[in-house]
Write a protein that holds these residues in place. Structure first.
Motif, PDB file in Angstrom:
ATOM      1  N   GLU A  99       0.835  -1.214   0.000  1.00 45.36           N
ATOM      2  CA  GLU A  99       0.000   0.000   0.000  1.00 45.36           C
ATOM      3  C   GLU A  99       0.861   1.251   0.000  1.00 45.36           C
ATOM      4  O   GLU A  99       0.577   2.238  -0.683  1.00 45.36           O
ATOM      5  CB  GLU A  99      -0.933   0.002   1.222  1.00 45.36           C
ATOM      6  N   SER A 102       2.238   1.671  -3.434  1.00 44.73           N
ATOM      7  CA  SER A 102       1.159   2.074  -4.331  1.00 44.73           C
ATOM      8  C   SER A 102       0.886   3.577  -4.231  1.00 44.73           C
ATOM      9  O   SER A 102       0.632   4.242  -5.234  1.00 44.73           O
ATOM     10  CB  SER A 102      -0.079   1.266  -3.978  1.00 44.73           C
ATOM     11  N   LEU A 103       0.982   4.122  -3.005  1.00 43.36           N
ATOM     12  CA  LEU A 103       0.717   5.556  -2.830  1.00 43.36           C
ATOM     13  C   LEU A 103       1.751   6.421  -3.530  1.00 43.36           C
ATOM     14  O   LEU A 103       1.493   7.573  -3.835  1.00 43.36           O
ATOM     15  CB  LEU A 103       0.672   5.908  -1.344  1.00 43.36           C
ATOM     16  N   GLY A 104       2.932   5.863  -3.754  1.00 44.41           N
ATOM     17  CA  GLY A 104       3.974   6.650  -4.411  1.00 44.41           C
ATOM     18  C   GLY A 104       3.986   6.474  -5.920  1.00 44.41           C
ATOM     19  O   GLY A 104       4.904   6.931  -6.582  1.00 44.41           O
ATOM     20  N   MET A 105       2.985   5.800  -6.478  1.00 43.90           N
ATOM     21  CA  MET A 105       2.990   5.553  -7.917  1.00 43.90           C
ATOM     22  C   MET A 105       1.837   6.280  -8.596  1.00 43.90           C
ATOM     23  O   MET A 105       0.824   6.563  -7.978  1.00 43.90           O
ATOM     24  CB  MET A 105       2.871   4.055  -8.189  1.00 43.90           C
ATOM     25  N   PRO A 108      -0.972   2.737 -10.158  1.00 44.16           N
ATOM     26  CA  PRO A 108      -0.473   1.466  -9.666  1.00 44.16           C
ATOM     27  C   PRO A 108      -1.326   0.300 -10.169  1.00 44.16           C
ATOM     28  O   PRO A 108      -2.528   0.462 -10.383  1.00 44.16           O
ATOM     29  CB  PRO A 108      -0.597   1.603  -8.159  1.00 44.16           C
TER      30      PRO A 108
END
Lengths: 507, 306
Positions: A99, A102-105, A108
């Motif tokens: 998670e 994912s937040l940095g993409m 995602p």
């Protein structure tokens, strides 16, 4: 290694009252490791934030892969191939690894595909990581892997790393460097910020040195000594700490069978810790953050009370005493967290001086506070420890990290402690301020005080301590003379590389 | 005392009705708190929603328009909270309390001419076959549509938080707003959306009391339902499923004690009246003893420095 990737020319950014970057220019080539050096407040963070799109420059321009580059927000910078690993990890403790990544993409894939890709990248680059573990339970080294893998999944062209090694064991640093070399071989450029000059000498191809927001020079780190680089950063020569002769006296502090359950959810409990410190001795306690350092400091300061006999000061049990009683007996502490633990951020320096020194410096009479005396004491700290501030009425928050740290350490040293416990005395402090803090600790020990220095900076511990030991998962290693310890031995005492077994067990 | 006068079918059926206002309001607050904002103004937004919904339903004759107006009313009041806490960076606890007091006063003013008026009735659903099942039909399948909206909202909030990108960003913002900002997420924007959603939910919950549960308008008629919703969120460990459980438990005990009072049980009325609060809190405290914890940025003011 020949093509220029990023050009920065004439970048300027001013904040009210301070020019953070003044006409800074340099270039980074593909596959190059470029170091950014400078004291605290020299403008390194502002500069990388401009490259990453978090801060807009007032003037100046950048080009990236030959095209004009002015990212209005991190999303755009990431899309173009700029990735950043933050100094204070930008992770979400309660979320799991996948998670967080994912937040940095940008867009995602589903959690299952993402988990598979995380495993794949982590194996390719030798960074073992289980995608479904909660980040709050990971060691500092593993948390950094999360950040690095988050960056790698976006195929970056430029990787910005802000103080990446300050929380790693030597073994973990070695793994990190191998990963970085693999990346540069693929043509990725790395902008590397660190205070550790020896690391920069082994890793970096070029260095740009900032002082007070200005670019004051460049050098090739391999051909420049660490001392020269430090002096360029500070702008003048400074004294390395000298170790005066010391005579060891009687045992001042005796800790035996200390076990403490951590009060925090993600904390580490201390297990059966034994050590003694003599008068005039400095005991260095190393170890990676989160292995019980905060708990050990709390147990020694009296924030956590224990069995009375677990801690003896000059032979008398003090384990059941609270912080004030221990202070009265001469056991003083300076915790790591400057803002919030060691000092109250919104209170003035005078008030902060009063907070720990009230009874030892007799700033208090039958419950009444003597502010005039407290101000004199605060002024004495400012003067003797060269704290740069307009005056003692300034709020602690207004001081830079290094200056506040000098104040916090000075406040305890000037109270003539019999035993002083410090945690991370020079964390995030520039070279000159760090040298003066270490000198103060050495002088204090020479005067007959016993000092326990908990730190993650191994160079610092080797420089000042007589004996060395390490905390690993709440246990203390054997205590050995600091002189002649090799980096490998220290690394093993610290527990080697953390979390290597995790991914193998999973694979 | 005549316990046989209590009909289990009616008891269970009215349980769902009693639980719905707090359920909807608490789900809204759950989303707000997961985004890291503590809005103590639910009571004020509920009562404002109650009068907005009541007035519009009476004037237009349409309960549906009433509920829409209630959502808008609650959301508008929550925008005041947004203004105070997200832009003026005021303390969230104080602002929330002020919002409650303001909402109570505002609703009393708006509702002056509606005291004693009857609102238009809302039809109960009659689902063929399902509503005709003995026992389960009247208990589960013969309510007004808002009851089912509340249940759908439980599933929607749970799914949104757990499986969607938007939910992940919302949790990220509530967990560590500095990190979310560093990654380029608009912390303030996410929070404004969450707070407005919370306001709309509280408004609908309030309107359910004035339009269906009671149904009439009296000053201060929410009578602490907003505070119960707030407590539910905390004791439910910020989980949608547990909020539902808590709301139904609270609704159930409320209805049961009313029935017991009517049946003349020889327990003092005061004990019966306090029982829903006591029992709900005890059960949820026991359940929240696991490792789950509050969103780490809850109640902290976010300011993008440098």
């Amino acid at each position: 290694m020949t093509e220029t990737l990023l050009t920065i020319s004439g970048l300027t950014k001013a904040y009210p009252g301070v020019v953070a970057n003044d006409n800074v220019s340099f270039e980074i080539g593909e596959g190059e490791v470029h170091a950014l050096l400078g004291e605290n407040g020299a403008g390194k963070s502002t500069l990388v934030k401009m490259i990453y799109g978090l801060v807009k420059p007032d003037s100046g321009s950048m080009t990236f892969q030959g095209k004009p580059f002015a990212p209005p927000e991190p999303r755009i910078a990431r899309a173009l191939g700029v990735a950043m690993v933050f100094q204070h990890f930008s992770l979400f403790d309660a979320l799991n690894v996948a998670e967080n990544i994912s937040l940095g993409m940008e867009d995602p894939p589903s959690q299952r595909d993402l988990a598979a890709r995380i495993r794949e990248v982590s194996e390719t680059y030798g960074l073992p990581l289980d995608p479904f573990r909660t980040v709050g339970d990971l060691s500092a080294g593993e948390r950094q892997r999360v950040e690095i893998i988050r960056c790698l999944l976006q195929d970056p062209r430029l990787l910005i790393m802000d103080e990446p090694t300050s929380v790693l064991t030597p073994q973990e640093v070695e793994i990190l460097f191998q990963t970085l070399r693999k990346l540069t071989a693929e043509g990725v450029a790395i902008l590397y910020i660190s205070h550790k000059l020896e690391e920069i000498r082994t890793l970096c191809d070029h260095a740009t040195i900032l002082r007070l927001g200005k670019n004051v020079g460049t050098c090739i780190p391999r051909e420049t000594s660490a001392r020269d680089m430090a002096e360029q950063m500070v702008g003048s020569a400074f004294e390395a700490p000298a170790r005066p002769d010391r005579n060891l006296g009687a045992v001042a502090l005796d800790v035996s069978g200390l076990s403490v359950t951590s009060p925090g959810t993600f904390g580490t409990s201390l297990r059966n810790i034994h050590f003694t410190v003599q008068q005039g001795e400095i005991l260095g306690i190393g170890g990676v953050a989160g292995n019980g350092q905060d708990e050990l400091l709390a147990a020694l300061s009296g924030e956590l009370t224990t069995d009375a006999n677990a801690i003896k000061l000059h032979g008398s049990p003090v384990g059941s005493f609270g912080p004030t009683a221990r202070r009265d007996l001469g056991l003083l502490t300076a915790p790591e967290e400057r803002l919030g633990h060691a000092a109250a951020p919104d209170m003035s320096l005078t008030e902060n001086a009063m907070l720990t020194a009230a009874s030892r410096e007799k700033l208090m009479n039958k419950g009444m506070l003597n502010w005039a005396k407290a101000r004199i004491f605060a002024n004495r700290i400012i003067e003797e420890f060269d704290v740069r501030t307009p005056g003692p009425e300034n709020a602690a928050r207004a001081l830079s990290g290094g200056n506040l740290q000098k104040f916090v350490i000075g406040r305890e040293v000037l109270q003539r402690p019999e035993v002083l416990v410090v945690n991370q005395p020079t964390w995030g402090v520039d070279a000159a301020a760090a040298a003066s803090i270490r000198q103060a600790l050495l002088d204090l020990a020479a005067g007959g005080a016993a000092i326990i220095c908990i730190s993650q900076d191994l160079d610092e511990l080797m420089e000042i301590s007589d004996r060395f030991c390490a905390l690993n998962e709440g246990r203390l290693s054997d205590i050995r003379p600091a002189l002649g310890l090799s980096v490998d031995e220290i690394g093993l005492m610290m527990g080697g590389a953390h979390g290597m077994e995790v991914s193998h067990a999973d694979a | 005392m005549d316990l046989s006068s209590i009909s289990p079918v009616l008891l269970l059926a009215s349980l769902m009705v009693a639980a719905t206002p707090i359920l909807i309001a608490a789900l809204g607050e759950l989303v707000v708190e997961r985004a890291g904002v503590l809005n103590l103004g639910i009571e004020g937004m509920m009562i404002t929603g109650a009068i907005c919904g009541f007035a519009v339903a009476v004037e237009t004759g349409s309960p549906l328009l009433g509920f829409i107006a209630a959502a808008i009313g609650g959301a508008l009041l929550s925008l005041l909270f947004v203004l105070l806490t997200q832009f003026a960076l005021a303390n969230q606890v104080a602002s929330g309390l002020a919002l409650t007091l303001f909402g109570l006063g505002l609703s009393a003013l708006l509702g002056q001419k509606y005291v004693g008026v009857k609102p238009p009735p809302i039809a109960k659903l009659h689902i063929p076959v399902l509503s005709d099942i003995p026992f389960f039909g009247p208990v589960l399948f013969s309510h007004d549509i808002v009851v089912y909206l509340g249940l759908a909202l439980v599933v929607a909030v749970w799914y949104m938080l757990k499986y969607t990108r938007a939910g992940l960003i919302l949790r990220g913002v509530g967990e560590n707003h500095d990190a979310a900002h560093a990654l380029g997420y608009k912390v303030i924007r996410v929070r404004i959306m969450a707070i407005t959603f919370g306001g709309a939910c509280a408004g609908v919950g309030g309107a359910y009391i004035s339009l269906i549960r009671v149904p009439q308008w009296t000053e201060g008629m929410t009578a602490g339902a907003g505070w119960i919703a707030l407590a539910l969120v905390v004791f439910a460990s910020w989980k949608a499923g547990r909020v539902m459980l808590g709301a139904y438990l609270f609704g159930g005990v409320t209805v049961l004690q009313l029935n017991l009072q009517a049946a003349g049980v020889s327990i003092p009325v005061e004990y019966l009246s306090m029982s829903p609060y006591v029992i709900t809190i005890i059960v949820l405290v026991i359940m929240s003893a696991d490792k789950s914890r509050a969103p780490a940025s809850l109640g902290r003011i976010f300011h993008a420095t440098q």
